[in-house]
Design a protein around this motif. Sequence first.
Motif, PDB file in Angstrom:
ATOM      1  N   ILE A 175       0.865  -1.183   0.000  1.00  0.00           N
ATOM      2  CA  ILE A 175       0.000   0.000   0.000  1.00  0.00           C
ATOM      3  C   ILE A 175       0.899   1.229   0.000  1.00  0.00           C
ATOM      4  CG2 ILE A 175      -1.752   1.305   1.267  1.00  0.00           C
ATOM      5  CD1 ILE A 175      -2.701  -1.336   2.465  1.00  0.00           C
ATOM      6  N   PRO A 176       0.878   2.040  -1.066  1.00  0.00           N
ATOM      7  CA  PRO A 176       1.769   3.212  -1.124  1.00  0.00           C
ATOM      8  C   PRO A 176       1.348   4.292  -0.133  1.00  0.00           C
ATOM      9  CG  PRO A 176       0.251   3.219  -2.983  1.00  0.00           C
ATOM     10  CD  PRO A 176       0.038   1.918  -2.265  1.00  0.00           C
ATOM     11  N   TYR A 177       2.307   5.088   0.275  1.00  0.00           N
ATOM     12  CA  TYR A 177       2.031   6.186   1.196  1.00  0.00           C
ATOM     13  C   TYR A 177       1.566   7.404   0.402  1.00  0.00           C
ATOM     14  CZ  TYR A 177       3.895   3.979   5.409  1.00  0.00           C
ATOM     15  OH  TYR A 177       4.078   3.160   6.491  1.00  0.00           O
ATOM     16  N   PRO A 178       0.672   8.202   0.978  1.00  0.00           N
ATOM     17  CA  PRO A 178       0.240   9.433   0.289  1.00  0.00           C
ATOM     18  C   PRO A 178       1.375  10.445   0.215  1.00  0.00           C
ATOM     19  CG  PRO A 178      -0.622   9.373   2.532  1.00  0.00           C
ATOM     20  CD  PRO A 178       0.008   8.030   2.284  1.00  0.00           C
ATOM     21  N   ASP A 179       1.249  11.411  -0.663  1.00  0.00           N
ATOM     22  CA  ASP A 179       2.298  12.421  -0.834  1.00  0.00           C
ATOM     23  C   ASP A 179       2.564  13.173   0.469  1.00  0.00           C
ATOM     24  OD1 ASP A 179       2.613  11.734  -3.480  1.00  0.00           O
ATOM     25  OD2 ASP A 179       1.239  13.274  -4.228  1.00  0.00           O
ATOM     26  N   TRP A 180       1.489  13.478   1.215  1.00  0.00           N
ATOM     27  CA  TRP A 180       1.698  14.228   2.451  1.00  0.00           C
ATOM     28  C   TRP A 180       2.443  13.392   3.489  1.00  0.00           C
ATOM     29  CZ3 TRP A 180      -0.075  12.471   7.105  1.00  0.00           C
ATOM     30  CH2 TRP A 180      -1.113  11.534   7.106  1.00  0.00           C
ATOM     31  N   GLY A 181       2.260  12.058   3.442  1.00  0.00           N
ATOM     32  CA  GLY A 181       2.985  11.195   4.366  1.00  0.00           C
ATOM     33  C   GLY A 181       4.469  11.155   4.048  1.00  0.00           C
ATOM     34  N   VAL A 182       4.791  11.077   2.747  1.00  0.00           N
ATOM     35  CA  VAL A 182       6.197  11.091   2.337  1.00  0.00           C
ATOM     36  C   VAL A 182       6.829  12.440   2.690  1.00  0.00           C
ATOM     37  CG1 VAL A 182       7.772  10.922   0.372  1.00  0.00           C
ATOM     38  CG2 VAL A 182       5.762   9.425   0.497  1.00  0.00           C
ATOM     39  N   ALA A 183       6.092  13.530   2.450  1.00  0.00           N
ATOM     40  CA  ALA A 183       6.602  14.865   2.794  1.00  0.00           C
ATOM     41  C   ALA A 183       6.849  14.982   4.293  1.00  0.00           C
ATOM     42  CB  ALA A 183       5.610  15.936   2.330  1.00  0.00           C
ATOM     43  N   LEU A 184       5.964  14.406   5.092  1.00  0.00           N
ATOM     44  CA  LEU A 184       6.135  14.434   6.537  1.00  0.00           C
ATOM     45  C   LEU A 184       7.390  13.660   6.948  1.00  0.00           C
ATOM     46  CD1 LEU A 184       4.962  15.268   9.289  1.00  0.00           C
ATOM     47  CD2 LEU A 184       3.648  13.133   9.289  1.00  0.00           C
ATOM     48  N   GLY A 185       7.631  12.534   6.285  1.00  0.00           N
ATOM     49  CA  GLY A 185       8.840  11.769   6.571  1.00  0.00           C
ATOM     50  C   GLY A 185      10.089  12.567   6.292  1.00  0.00           C
ATOM     51  N   TRP A 186      10.119  13.275   5.166  1.00  0.00           N
ATOM     52  CA  TRP A 186      11.266  14.132   4.851  1.00  0.00           C
ATOM     53  C   TRP A 186      11.411  15.253   5.881  1.00  0.00           C
ATOM     54  CZ3 TRP A 186      15.122  12.812   2.008  1.00  0.00           C
ATOM     55  CH2 TRP A 186      14.954  11.950   0.916  1.00  0.00           C
ATOM     56  N   CYS A 187      10.287  15.807   6.322  1.00  0.00           N
ATOM     57  CA  CYS A 187      10.347  16.873   7.335  1.00  0.00           C
ATOM     58  C   CYS A 187      10.965  16.363   8.633  1.00  0.00           C
ATOM     59  CB  CYS A 187       8.949  17.430   7.597  1.00  0.00           C
ATOM     60  SG  CYS A 187       8.290  18.437   6.252  1.00  0.00           S
ATOM     61  N   MET A 188      10.631  15.131   9.025  1.00  0.00           N
ATOM     62  CA  MET A 188      11.167  14.569  10.264  1.00  0.00           C
ATOM     63  C   MET A 188      12.689  14.437  10.203  1.00  0.00           C
ATOM     64  SD  MET A 188       8.464  11.676  11.649  1.00  0.00           S
ATOM     65  CE  MET A 188       8.346  10.766  10.108  1.00  0.00           C
ATOM     66  N   ILE A 189      13.196  13.875   9.105  1.00  0.00           N
ATOM     67  CA  ILE A 189      14.637  13.661   9.038  1.00  0.00           C
ATOM     68  C   ILE A 189      15.385  14.981   8.832  1.00  0.00           C
ATOM     69  CG2 ILE A 189      14.633  13.148   6.562  1.00  0.00           C
ATOM     70  CD1 ILE A 189      16.869  11.646   9.356  1.00  0.00           C
ATOM     71  N   ILE A 190      14.779  15.916   8.075  1.00  0.00           N
ATOM     72  CA  ILE A 190      15.404  17.230   7.906  1.00  0.00           C
ATOM     73  C   ILE A 190      15.467  17.959   9.235  1.00  0.00           C
ATOM     74  CG2 ILE A 190      15.084  19.516   6.870  1.00  0.00           C
ATOM     75  CD1 ILE A 190      13.996  18.069   4.375  1.00  0.00           C
ATOM     76  N   PHE A 191      14.394  17.839  10.025  1.00  0.00           N
ATOM     77  CA  PHE A 191      14.399  18.464  11.355  1.00  0.00           C
ATOM     78  C   PHE A 191      15.534  17.919  12.220  1.00  0.00           C
ATOM     79  CE2 PHE A 191      13.018  18.127  15.849  1.00  0.00           C
ATOM     80  CZ  PHE A 191      12.966  19.478  16.151  1.00  0.00           C
ATOM     81  N   CYS A 192      15.863  16.640  12.045  1.00  0.00           N
ATOM     82  CA  CYS A 192      16.942  16.033  12.837  1.00  0.00           C
ATOM     83  C   CYS A 192      18.321  16.511  12.396  1.00  0.00           C
ATOM     84  CB  CYS A 192      16.872  14.508  12.741  1.00  0.00           C
ATOM     85  SG  CYS A 192      15.434  13.780  13.540  1.00  0.00           S
ATOM     86  N   ILE A 193      18.567  16.551  11.086  1.00  0.00           N
ATOM     87  CA  ILE A 193      19.924  16.845  10.614  1.00  0.00           C
ATOM     88  C   ILE A 193      20.187  18.335  10.403  1.00  0.00           C
ATOM     89  CG2 ILE A 193      20.133  14.586   9.531  1.00  0.00           C
ATOM     90  CD1 ILE A 193      19.619  15.852   6.854  1.00  0.00           C
ATOM     91  N   ILE A 194      19.145  19.161  10.371  1.00  0.00           N
ATOM     92  CA  ILE A 194      19.353  20.579  10.105  1.00  0.00           C
ATOM     93  C   ILE A 194      20.113  21.266  11.234  1.00  0.00           C
ATOM     94  CG2 ILE A 194      17.250  21.525  11.158  1.00  0.00           C
ATOM     95  CD1 ILE A 194      16.977  23.267   8.609  1.00  0.00           C
ATOM     96  N   TRP A 195      20.116  20.628  12.424  1.00  0.00           N
ATOM     97  CA  TRP A 195      20.828  21.225  13.543  1.00  0.00           C
ATOM     98  C   TRP A 195      22.341  21.186  13.363  1.00  0.00           C
ATOM     99  CZ3 TRP A 195      18.220  24.097  16.837  1.00  0.00           C
ATOM    100  CH2 TRP A 195      16.838  23.904  16.916  1.00  0.00           C
ATOM    101  N   ILE A 196      22.822  20.358  12.452  1.00  0.00           N
ATOM    102  CA  ILE A 196      24.274  20.313  12.195  1.00  0.00           C
ATOM    103  C   ILE A 196      24.747  21.647  11.618  1.00  0.00           C
ATOM    104  CG2 ILE A 196      26.100  19.150  10.892  1.00  0.00           C
ATOM    105  CD1 ILE A 196      24.434  16.577  11.104  1.00  0.00           C
ATOM    106  N   PRO A 197      24.152  22.149  10.517  1.00  0.00           N
ATOM    107  CA  PRO A 197      24.585  23.475  10.045  1.00  0.00           C
ATOM    108  C   PRO A 197      24.150  24.617  10.956  1.00  0.00           C
ATOM    109  CG  PRO A 197      22.772  22.643   8.687  1.00  0.00           C
ATOM    110  CD  PRO A 197      23.217  21.512   9.565  1.00  0.00           C
ATOM    111  N   ILE A 198      22.991  24.499  11.600  1.00  0.00           N
ATOM    112  CA  ILE A 198      22.527  25.583  12.483  1.00  0.00           C
ATOM    113  C   ILE A 198      23.507  25.800  13.625  1.00  0.00           C
ATOM    114  CG2 ILE A 198      20.787  26.179  14.219  1.00  0.00           C
ATOM    115  CD1 ILE A 198      18.659  25.068  12.370  1.00  0.00           C
ATOM    116  N   MET A 199      23.912  24.719  14.305  1.00  0.00           N
ATOM    117  CA  MET A 199      24.833  24.856  15.431  1.00  0.00           C
ATOM    118  C   MET A 199      26.213  25.308  14.963  1.00  0.00           C
ATOM    119  SD  MET A 199      23.092  24.445  18.082  1.00  0.00           S
ATOM    120  CE  MET A 199      24.497  24.608  19.186  1.00  0.00           C
ATOM    121  N   ALA A 200      26.622  24.887  13.777  1.00  0.00           N
ATOM    122  CA  ALA A 200      27.915  25.348  13.248  1.00  0.00           C
ATOM    123  C   ALA A 200      27.896  26.859  13.038  1.00  0.00           C
ATOM    124  CB  ALA A 200      28.221  24.619  11.939  1.00  0.00           C
ATOM    125  N   VAL A 201      26.803  27.373  12.475  1.00  0.00           N
ATOM    126  CA  VAL A 201      26.680  28.820  12.253  1.00  0.00           C
ATOM    127  C   VAL A 201      26.643  29.566  13.581  1.00  0.00           C
ATOM    128  CG1 VAL A 201      25.138  30.627  11.386  1.00  0.00           C
ATOM    129  CG2 VAL A 201      25.568  28.592  10.004  1.00  0.00           C
TER     130      VAL A 201
END
Length: 639
Positions: A553-579
Motif C-alpha cells: 500500500i503506497p504512502y500518500p504524498d503528504w505522508g512522504v513529505a512528513l517523513g522528509w520533514c522529520m529527518i530534515i528536522f533532525c539533521i538541520i541542527w548540524i549546520p545551524i549549530m555550526a553557524v
Amino acid sequence: MDKLKCLSFFKCRGKEKVTASSENFHVGETDENQDRGNWSKKSDYLLSMVGYAVGLGNVWRFPYLTYNNGGGAFLIPYAIMLALAGLPLFFLECSLGQFASLGPVSVWRILPLFQGVGITMVLISIFVTIYYNVIIAYSLYYMFASFRSELPWKNCSYWADENCSRSPIVTHCNISTNSGEIIRVNKSWVDINSLNCINGSEIYQPGQLPSEQYWNKVALQRSSGMDETGVIVWYLALCLLLAWLIVGAALFKGIKSSGKVVYFTAIFPYVVLLILLIRGATLEGASKGISYYIGAQSNFTKLREAEVWKDAATQIFYSLSVAWGGLVALSSYNKFNNNCFSDAILVCLTNCLTSVFAGFAIFSILGHMAHISGKEVAQVVKSGFDLAFIAYPEALAQLPGGPFWSILFFFMLLTLGLDSQFASIETITTTIQDLFPKVMKKMRVPITLGCCLVLFLLGLVCVTQAGIYWVHLIDHFCAGWGILIAAILEIIGIIWIYGGNRFIEDIEMMIGAKRWIFWLWWRACWFVITPLLLIAILIWSLVKFHRPNYAEIPYPDWGVALGWCMIIFCIIWIPIMAVIKIIQAEGNIFQRIVSCCRPASNWGPYLERHRGERYKDMVDPKKETDHEIPTVSGSRKPE
C-alpha cells in the motif's frame, strides 16, 4: 575546602559523599564521579551495552539476510564489515564518552563546530524511541493473547474472511452454460448460485494464513492506508502505556536502577533462544530449515554481488547501535581507567554471535512449519514484522503446547526491546543532565517520568488503526541515512579535525600506553577505511531510496513529505549549530572557523585527578556557560 570545619581531609571527603548521596540518590558513596555517578559494577555496564546492541534486528532481520545472501557464505562479508566499520566506530564512541564523562551533545566540546551532530543523534533517538516502544506494545499484546488453551490465530475464526486458509484457494473456474458454452467465472459466484466447476479448470491463489489475518484484522485493526487514521486501538494503547510504565520504573534512579534490571532483561533472551533451539531441533523438518539458513544451501558465488556486501555493512552498522548517542551516554558513566578497548571487543563479538545463534532457533522452527505445510522453506521465511508477528506465530501455533512457546517467544521479544529502550531513554536523560545538572540532581525522577509521559502521548498516533503505517514511516526515514550522516561527520570530526593521533593519546591516558603496532589497524580504519565505507553506504542508500509502502500500500504524498520533514528536522541542527558557534566566536571569519575547530577550554577529563600534564590548564567542565564559546585566544592549541 575549609580545614577549620573538618578534623581531617578524609572526614571532609566522607561528609561530602554523604551530602552528595542525600541530594542525588543516583550517585553512590563509592562512585569516582560524585557529580554524575558511575556504574555500580562493571557487569552493570557490560550487560547494559549488550542489551542496547542486541535488539529485535538480531532476531528478525539478520537470519533473513543470511538466508537471502548465500547462507553461511554471508558470514564472510559480515565478519569483514564488523572489523572494518562496526568495531572501529564502536570503540571510538565508547572511548569518547568515557574520556570526557559527558553525553552525546556535551561531548562535542571536543569540536564545537560539530555540536549539531550530537543534537542530531539525540533527536533521531527520540523519534525511534517513540515507535520502538510501540513494537514492545505489540509484543505485550501477543504475549497476553497467548494466555489461553488455544492460540487465537491457530484457526480462521469469526474475524476471518473467505481468503483465510493455509492451503491455496480457488478464485476462478470454468462452468458450462445451458447452451453448452464454457465460460470462466468467479468462484464466489459459482457458490452463490449452487453451481459446479468443471473438474481441472480451477485457478488457485495462495490463501492468507490465520496468523496474517489476525495480525491485520485483530491486533492492528489495520485501516486501508495512512489517509484513514481511524480510532485508537484501546488494547494497544494500554499495552503501550504498560511498556512506558516498565521503562519509567526501570530508569527512575538512572543507571543505578537500570543497571540491575538488565541482569534479567539482557540474559533472559539467551535462555529463551536456547530453549527454542533445543525444541526446534527435535521437530521434524528442522534440519531442512537450518540447512537453508547456513548449511548445505551456502552459495559462495553470492559474494560477487555488491548488494551482499552492502547488506553486511548495513546490518553491522545498525545492529551495533553506533551513532545513536547511546554508546557515548552509557560509556560516560564508566570510571576513567576502565578498559574500554576490551569492552568494545566483547560487546561487538557478543552481538554478532547472538545474531548467528538466533538464526538457528528461528530457522529450525520455520523448517518444521515448511515440512508440515508441504512447502519449501523459501515460501515460509519472512523478515521484520512479518517474521515476528505472522510467520513465527504461525509456526508456534502448529506445535503441541503452542501457547507456552508463544508466551516464551513474545516475552523474549519484550526483553530484547526493553534493553534497547532503556539505553535510548538514558541517552535523552543524560543529555538533559549535562545541560542542566542542578535541575537533574533535584528532579531526576519527575524529569524521567515526564519524558516517558510525553513520548507515550506522541506514540498514540502509532496505535491508531493507521498506526503501523506511522511506525513504518518513522523507521523508513529516521532510522536510515540520517544516522549515516551523523556517523560520517563524527569520525571525520574526531579523527581528521581534532586529530586521530591526539585522540589515541587521550585513549592511552585511560587504558595505558600501547605499542605503535597496536594502533596500526585502528589508524588505518579510522583515517581511511571506515569513513570510505560509510560514505559508500550513504551514497548507495540515497541512490536506492524508494517511496515507502507497507503491505504493497503506497504512502500518500503528504505522508512522504512528513517523513522528509522529520529527518530534515533532525539533521538541520548540524549546520545551524555550526553557524551559531561561528557567530559566537571572535575574530574574522577565518579565525572564527579555526577556533571552532579547536576543543573548547573545558574539554578533557571530567575529574582533575585524571587530567595530568596534557590537560593541566583545562577549565572546570561544570562551568559550561562561561567557557563553552571558543575564542581565538582562549582555545587550547593542538598538541
